[in-house]
Design a protein around this motif. Structure first.
Motif, PDB file in Angstrom:
ATOM      1  N   SER A 128      73.905   2.727 -71.979  1.00 18.00           N
ATOM      2  CA  SER A 128      72.889   2.793 -70.926  1.00 18.00           C
ATOM      3  C   SER A 128      71.590   3.366 -71.481  1.00 18.00           C
ATOM      4  CB  SER A 128      73.379   3.665 -69.764  1.00 18.00           C
ATOM      5  OG  SER A 128      74.553   3.101 -69.185  1.00 18.00           O
ATOM      6  N   GLY A 129      70.484   2.699 -71.143  1.00 21.54           N
ATOM      7  CA  GLY A 129      69.178   3.176 -71.578  1.00 21.54           C
ATOM      8  C   GLY A 129      68.997   3.185 -73.077  1.00 21.54           C
ATOM      9  N   LEU A 130      69.608   2.242 -73.747  1.00 26.19           N
ATOM     10  CA  LEU A 130      69.532   2.190 -75.203  1.00 26.19           C
ATOM     11  C   LEU A 130      68.221   1.544 -75.628  1.00 26.19           C
ATOM     12  CD1 LEU A 130      71.005   2.848 -77.825  1.00 26.19           C
ATOM     13  CD2 LEU A 130      72.037   0.569 -77.748  1.00 26.19           C
ATOM     14  N   THR A 131      67.202   2.369 -75.775  1.00 32.39           N
ATOM     15  CA  THR A 131      65.897   1.899 -76.220  1.00 32.39           C
ATOM     16  C   THR A 131      65.891   1.799 -77.742  1.00 32.39           C
ATOM     17  OG1 THR A 131      65.063   4.154 -76.433  1.00 32.39           O
ATOM     18  CG2 THR A 131      64.822   3.083 -74.269  1.00 32.39           C
ATOM     19  N   GLN A 190      79.726  14.827 -70.114  1.00 32.46           N
ATOM     20  CA  GLN A 190      80.841  14.111 -70.734  1.00 32.46           C
ATOM     21  C   GLN A 190      80.621  12.620 -70.651  1.00 32.46           C
ATOM     22  OE1 GLN A 190      85.070  13.561 -69.048  1.00 32.46           O
ATOM     23  NE2 GLN A 190      85.229  15.406 -70.287  1.00 32.46           N
ATOM     24  N   ASP A 191      80.171  12.130 -69.493  1.00 32.12           N
ATOM     25  CA  ASP A 191      79.971  10.693 -69.338  1.00 32.12           C
ATOM     26  C   ASP A 191      78.887  10.179 -70.269  1.00 32.12           C
ATOM     27  OD1 ASP A 191      81.959  10.455 -67.483  1.00 32.12           O
ATOM     28  OD2 ASP A 191      80.613  10.577 -65.739  1.00 32.12           O
ATOM     29  N   SER A 192      77.797  10.949 -70.420  1.00 32.49           N
ATOM     30  CA  SER A 192      76.721  10.477 -71.280  1.00 32.49           C
ATOM     31  C   SER A 192      77.128  10.504 -72.741  1.00 32.49           C
ATOM     32  CB  SER A 192      75.469  11.329 -71.073  1.00 32.49           C
ATOM     33  OG  SER A 192      75.696  12.681 -71.454  1.00 32.49           O
ATOM     34  N   ALA A 193      78.044  11.391 -73.100  1.00 31.72           N
ATOM     35  CA  ALA A 193      78.525  11.422 -74.478  1.00 31.72           C
ATOM     36  C   ALA A 193      79.349  10.183 -74.785  1.00 31.72           C
ATOM     37  CB  ALA A 193      79.361  12.681 -74.706  1.00 31.72           C
ATOM     38  N   ILE A 194      80.037   9.657 -73.774  1.00 34.06           N
ATOM     39  CA  ILE A 194      80.859   8.462 -73.968  1.00 34.06           C
ATOM     40  C   ILE A 194      80.019   7.199 -73.857  1.00 34.06           C
ATOM     41  CG2 ILE A 194      82.766   7.111 -73.005  1.00 34.06           C
ATOM     42  CD1 ILE A 194      83.983   9.744 -72.056  1.00 34.06           C
ATOM     43  N   ASP A 195      79.088   7.179 -72.907  1.00 35.25           N
ATOM     44  CA  ASP A 195      78.278   5.988 -72.651  1.00 35.25           C
ATOM     45  C   ASP A 195      77.028   6.020 -73.515  1.00 35.25           C
ATOM     46  OD1 ASP A 195      77.009   3.793 -71.703  1.00 35.25           O
ATOM     47  OD2 ASP A 195      76.607   4.589 -69.701  1.00 35.25           O
ATOM     48  N   VAL A 218      69.498  -5.249 -81.191  1.00 31.28           N
ATOM     49  CA  VAL A 218      70.521  -4.410 -80.574  1.00 31.28           C
ATOM     50  C   VAL A 218      71.377  -5.301 -79.690  1.00 31.28           C
ATOM     51  CG1 VAL A 218      71.015  -2.498 -79.019  1.00 31.28           C
ATOM     52  CG2 VAL A 218      69.086  -2.335 -80.602  1.00 31.28           C
ATOM     53  N   ALA A 219      72.656  -5.354 -79.953  1.00 28.36           N
ATOM     54  CA  ALA A 219      73.577  -6.170 -79.163  1.00 28.36           C
ATOM     55  C   ALA A 219      74.500  -5.252 -78.378  1.00 28.36           C
ATOM     56  CB  ALA A 219      74.386  -7.095 -80.074  1.00 28.36           C
ATOM     57  N   ASN A 220      74.472  -5.366 -77.087  1.00 21.76           N
ATOM     58  CA  ASN A 220      75.369  -4.569 -76.245  1.00 21.76           C
ATOM     59  C   ASN A 220      76.775  -5.141 -76.288  1.00 21.76           C
ATOM     60  OD1 ASN A 220      73.351  -2.776 -75.339  1.00 21.76           O
ATOM     61  ND2 ASN A 220      72.660  -4.267 -73.814  1.00 21.76           N
TER      62      ASN A 220
END
Length: 285
Positions: free
Chosen positions: A11-14, A3-8, A37-39
């Motif tokens: 993180s680790g956005l290559t 669930q957390d990875s589906a929302i986040d 890519v802008a966070n």
């Protein structure tokens, strides 16, 4: 996928993962180039104050709004619309310095409302998995967009202050602190077209209606279907509208010239408000 990875998705956005998101969003694989890519992080915050001496906060400096609902741009424009004419009036000597105090009084509660409502939409639509404890109930969009109610010492309220910040525009009836309503005029224009850089007095048509306006304001007598109801006026009743299109005062029935002149003085902070400010009543029933 948890669930957390589906929302986040940050993180680790290559670059490879970003391209995969793009292909998923587009729905097909096609040639594309990743330029940058802008966070970004969603926030819902507002300033505790909007003025410190000669410094005023507006827009993103005054409130950070989640994108849900599209309220951020609107709220910033409303800040500027409220403040610009007041600054001009004080600089030109047309208004008292206390008029600048009304910017925070009028805009801070509404800014807070808009941030809370944007967060409500974010919490319930984007991340409901995180729970909605403490989230404010959703207010209909139309009330937030054109049904807001401001209050300050320069807005002459009707009777006791009920604390209302929003309502459906059709239910406001030209209430002081709300946007002056739209009514179609016989020539096809809107009542909103009557408002501009000056204060404007609008009256419901009727026998013997006085179209006088105090210096610094213009006057219009309106004979249009639906106008008296929309503005909450009987024959001869008058409404004083500010340069930002907000109702500063109105009298449901005929008002004397002294009363109207006094209303303009209050709206420009050229006279001390009566006891019970903000919102000292100058309204006639």
């Amino acid at each position: 996928m948890t669930q957390d990875s589906a929302i986040d998705v940050q993180s680790g956005l290559t670059p490879e993962r970003a391209l995969a998101f793009l292909r998923t969003a587009i729905g097909t694989d096609m040639p594309m180039e990743l330029v940058d890519v802008a966070n970004w992080r969603a926030e819902a915050n507002w300033a505790e104050r909007l003025r410190d001496g000669r410094v005023f906060l507006a827009g993103d400096a005054a409130h950070v709004v989640p994108p849900n609902g599209g309220f951020g741009g609107n709220t910033g424009v409303q800040d500027a619309h409220n403040l610009a004419w007041k600054l001009a009036a004080v600089v030109k000597g047309e208004a008292g310095p206390a008029l600048l105090d009304t910017y925070e009084a009028e805009r801070l509660p509404l800014s807070r409302l808009m941030v809370q409502q944007a967060y409500t939409r974010y919490a319930t639509r984007v991340v409901p998995e995180r729970g909605t404890e403490g989230v404010e109930p959703a207010v209909p969009d139309i009330e937030l967009e054109i049904g807001q109610v401001a209050r300050s010492a320069a807005i002459s309220a009707e009777g006791d202050d009920d604390g209302l910040l929003h309502a459906h525009p059709s239910a406001l009836g030209g209430r002081p602190g709300s946007r002056a309503p739209h009514v179609t005029l016989p020539d096809g224009r809107s009542t909103l077209d009557l408002f501009g850089p000056e204060f404007v007095v609008v009256r419901a048509a009727g026998a013997g209606v006085d179209d006088w306006a105090p210096p610094g304001a213009t006057s219009h007598v309106v004979d249009a279907q639906g106008f008296p109801k929309a503005y909450g006026l009987a024959a001869g009743g008058a409404t004083l509208v500010r340069p930002d299109g907000v109702v500063a005062w109105h009298s449901r029935g005929p008002a004397g010239r002294d009363e109207l002149a006094g209303a303009l003085e209050t709206a420009l902070a050229r006279a001390p408000a009566a006891a019970g400010s903000p919102g000292a009543s100058r309204t006639r029933g």
